[in-house]
Design a protein around this motif. Sequence first.
Motif, PDB file in Angstrom:
ATOM      1  N   THR A   1      54.833  41.832  -2.010  1.00 21.92           N
ATOM      2  CA  THR A   1      54.596  40.453  -2.438  1.00 21.92           C
ATOM      3  C   THR A   1      53.886  39.654  -1.340  1.00 21.92           C
ATOM      4  N   ALA A   2      54.200  39.913  -0.076  1.00 17.42           N
ATOM      5  CA  ALA A   2      53.568  39.173   1.029  1.00 17.42           C
ATOM      6  C   ALA A   2      52.081  39.476   1.131  1.00 17.42           C
ATOM      7  N   SER A   3      51.666  40.665   0.693  1.00 22.29           N
ATOM      8  CA  SER A   3      50.238  41.012   0.778  1.00 22.29           C
ATOM      9  C   SER A   3      49.416  40.247  -0.253  1.00 22.29           C
ATOM     10  N   THR A   4      50.038  39.728  -1.292  1.00 23.73           N
ATOM     11  CA  THR A   4      49.299  39.000  -2.333  1.00 23.73           C
ATOM     12  C   THR A   4      49.720  37.541  -2.416  1.00 23.73           C
ATOM     13  N   THR A   5      50.461  37.026  -1.451  1.00 23.72           N
ATOM     14  CA  THR A   5      50.948  35.655  -1.523  1.00 23.72           C
ATOM     15  C   THR A   5      49.810  34.663  -1.312  1.00 23.72           C
ATOM     16  N   SER A   6      50.009  33.464  -1.841  1.00 24.10           N
ATOM     17  CA  SER A   6      49.006  32.398  -1.702  1.00 24.10           C
ATOM     18  C   SER A   6      49.357  31.436  -0.581  1.00 24.10           C
ATOM     19  N   GLY A   7      50.415  31.726   0.199  1.00 27.73           N
ATOM     20  CA  GLY A   7      50.828  30.827   1.267  1.00 27.73           C
ATOM     21  C   GLY A   7      49.899  30.868   2.468  1.00 27.73           C
ATOM     22  N   LYS A   8      50.016  29.828   3.289  1.00 31.54           N
ATOM     23  CA  LYS A   8      49.210  29.688   4.508  1.00 31.54           C
ATOM     24  C   LYS A   8      50.132  29.509   5.699  1.00 31.54           C
ATOM     25  N   PRO A   9      49.677  29.858   6.902  1.00 28.74           N
ATOM     26  CA  PRO A   9      50.524  29.717   8.099  1.00 28.74           C
ATOM     27  C   PRO A   9      50.957  28.268   8.314  1.00 28.74           C
ATOM     28  N   LEU A  10      52.187  28.110   8.858  1.00 32.43           N
ATOM     29  CA  LEU A  10      52.709  26.785   9.130  1.00 32.43           C
ATOM     30  C   LEU A  10      52.158  26.241  10.440  1.00 32.43           C
ATOM     31  N   SER A  11      52.223  24.929  10.548  1.00 36.59           N
ATOM     32  CA  SER A  11      51.848  24.306  11.818  1.00 36.59           C
ATOM     33  C   SER A  11      52.949  24.562  12.845  1.00 36.59           C
ATOM     34  N   GLU A  12      52.623  24.349  14.120  1.00 31.09           N
ATOM     35  CA  GLU A  12      53.585  24.621  15.182  1.00 31.09           C
ATOM     36  C   GLU A  12      54.827  23.745  15.045  1.00 31.09           C
ATOM     37  N   GLU A  13      54.633  22.498  14.629  1.00 31.78           N
ATOM     38  CA  GLU A  13      55.760  21.581  14.510  1.00 31.78           C
ATOM     39  C   GLU A  13      56.715  22.020  13.391  1.00 31.78           C
ATOM     40  N   ASN A  14      56.143  22.310  12.217  1.00 31.63           N
ATOM     41  CA  ASN A  14      56.982  22.742  11.092  1.00 31.63           C
ATOM     42  C   ASN A  14      57.627  24.089  11.370  1.00 31.63           C
ATOM     43  N   LEU A  15      56.912  24.971  12.024  1.00 29.48           N
ATOM     44  CA  LEU A  15      57.483  26.278  12.334  1.00 29.48           C
ATOM     45  C   LEU A  15      58.657  26.150  13.286  1.00 29.48           C
ATOM     46  N   GLN A  16      58.524  25.260  14.305  1.00 28.84           N
ATOM     47  CA  GLN A  16      59.616  25.076  15.258  1.00 28.84           C
ATOM     48  C   GLN A  16      60.846  24.469  14.592  1.00 28.84           C
ATOM     49  N   LYS A  17      60.651  23.497  13.680  1.00 31.81           N
ATOM     50  CA  LYS A  17      61.781  22.916  12.942  1.00 31.81           C
ATOM     51  C   LYS A  17      62.461  23.961  12.067  1.00 31.81           C
ATOM     52  N   THR A  18      61.670  24.822  11.477  1.00 33.74           N
ATOM     53  CA  THR A  18      62.230  25.849  10.606  1.00 33.74           C
ATOM     54  C   THR A  18      63.055  26.856  11.402  1.00 33.74           C
ATOM     55  N   LEU A  19      62.521  27.270  12.551  1.00 39.57           N
ATOM     56  CA  LEU A  19      63.259  28.240  13.369  1.00 39.57           C
ATOM     57  C   LEU A  19      64.534  27.635  13.945  1.00 39.57           C
ATOM     58  N   ASP A  20      64.477  26.331  14.314  1.00 36.09           N
ATOM     59  CA  ASP A  20      65.694  25.670  14.796  1.00 36.09           C
ATOM     60  C   ASP A  20      66.759  25.596  13.700  1.00 36.09           C
ATOM     61  N   ALA A  21      66.321  25.324  12.485  1.00 35.28           N
ATOM     62  CA  ALA A  21      67.267  25.295  11.368  1.00 35.28           C
ATOM     63  C   ALA A  21      67.871  26.670  11.116  1.00 35.28           C
ATOM     64  N   CYS A  22      67.052  27.717  11.264  1.00 34.65           N
ATOM     65  CA  CYS A  22      67.575  29.081  11.109  1.00 34.65           C
ATOM     66  C   CYS A  22      68.638  29.385  12.163  1.00 34.65           C
ATOM     67  N   ASP A  23      68.361  28.978  13.416  1.00 38.25           N
ATOM     68  CA  ASP A  23      69.347  29.205  14.478  1.00 38.25           C
ATOM     69  C   ASP A  23      70.635  28.440  14.199  1.00 38.25           C
ATOM     70  N   ARG A  24      70.514  27.220  13.657  1.00 43.13           N
ATOM     71  CA  ARG A  24      71.700  26.432  13.346  1.00 43.13           C
ATOM     72  C   ARG A  24      72.520  27.108  12.232  1.00 43.13           C
ATOM     73  N   ALA A  25      71.859  27.621  11.205  1.00 45.42           N
ATOM     74  CA  ALA A  25      72.563  28.292  10.110  1.00 45.42           C
ATOM     75  C   ALA A  25      73.272  29.546  10.605  1.00 45.42           C
ATOM     76  N   LEU A  26      72.602  30.314  11.461  1.00 44.07           N
ATOM     77  CA  LEU A  26      73.226  31.529  11.993  1.00 44.07           C
ATOM     78  C   LEU A  26      74.415  31.199  12.890  1.00 44.07           C
ATOM     79  N   ALA A  27      74.320  30.090  13.659  1.00 46.35           N
ATOM     80  CA  ALA A  27      75.437  29.687  14.513  1.00 46.35           C
ATOM     81  C   ALA A  27      76.635  29.241  13.666  1.00 46.35           C
ATOM     82  N   LEU A  28      76.366  28.524  12.587  1.00 45.49           N
ATOM     83  CA  LEU A  28      77.458  28.131  11.701  1.00 45.49           C
ATOM     84  C   LEU A  28      78.114  29.353  11.056  1.00 45.49           C
TER      85      LEU A  28
END
Length: 419
Positions: A106-133
């Motif tokens: 599915t990733a080879s045919t997706t229509s998505g585009k890379p995230l900006s650095e700011e959005n990517l950093q917020k997303t990764l921080d949220a992932c770390d918070r979920a894993l810590a919880l």
Amino acid sequence: MSQKVDEALEKGSEDSKTGRVSEDDPEYQLIVDCNTLSVDIDNEIVIIHNFIRDKYRLKFPELESLVLHPIDYSRVVRKIANEMDLTLVDLEGLLPSATIMVVSVTASTTSGKPLSEENLQKTLDACDRALALDEAKKKVLVFVESRMGYIAPNLSAIVGSEVAAKLIGVAGGLSSLAKMPACNVQILGAKKKNLAGFSTATALPHTGFVFHTEIVQSTPPALRTRACRLVAGKSTLAARVDSTRGDPTAKTGRDLREEIRKKIEKWQEPPPAKQPKPLPVPDSDPKKKRGGRRLRKMKERYALTDMRKLANRMRFGVPEESSLGDGLGEGYGMLGQAGSGKLRVSIGQSKLAAKVAKKFKEKQYGSSGATSGLTSSLAFTPVQGIELSNPQAQAALLGSGTQSTYFSETGTFSKIKRI
């Protein structure tokens, strides 16, 4: 709260060793607070999962429908990050192999585009918070599991300490679990599964923590759903006993578990062999049949008429007539075939009908012996011509002593001539 849990895990509980149960015990209150905390952690994880999904939808919109569990989704997002070629990302150990294959295709045919650095950093921080919880929730569950023999001994005797801790944690406390019906306890911990186009033959709907208990998994696969329903019902009873602190010794839980084991063994027993039923002994004696006037009347009433007898017969070599013609409809048999072609049926009055007619005639005309005074007849005499007389009065005179035939005053003996 996390610090209290760590201290309780390191120190242990003297009351849990001695088996004393008290509502005022601070450790008991800590266990109840841990159950509430686990529910709050689940709610926070759901909120963070929604945030991550909204941010990462621009990069990989199909991923949220392929990976449904919030923690698994956070781990995959953290692993993929901004990489567009998933062949360079190793997802082994995070997802099943079948799901990894679907995600890569599915990733080879997706229509998505890379995230900006700011959005990517917020997303990764949220992932770390979920894993810590999630790690904090696991620590809370480990603490509650270690004290299950103290807070819910009967429930732990049936499903085990680990599953009992998960059930209490998801339900929001022992009192909340005791108020639940058994059908809801059965599906506690069930996850929505995405088969991604694969067969549904191996899918197990309505399976939660109870389904993965040792007593259910040791049952044959054909009986596991039935056993899961039984264990959920008995677990609900045990939770209600524990909620009222009715049996701290866990004897009720052990009895319920033994009852479950016996029922499952009973289900696995083969059905009893079908015994061949012998034929009854033949009765050679003649059977008693009802006879008498009533039976004869019934036979006469339901006897076959001559017309029906002719309709039931067929003459050899002569086709019978039918109601619809050409052999269709109801056949007439030998009706209309004898003699000149007309229907000749001998009308014979039955004995019963004759007797009934005789009785009716006697009753109608008064010939049964009753004297009404009106019975009379006309007698023809050579002297007077027509004479109106009463035959019954005359018969009475003839039967008297003086007018008797044999002992009459005027009668004489017959004269016999000798030859």
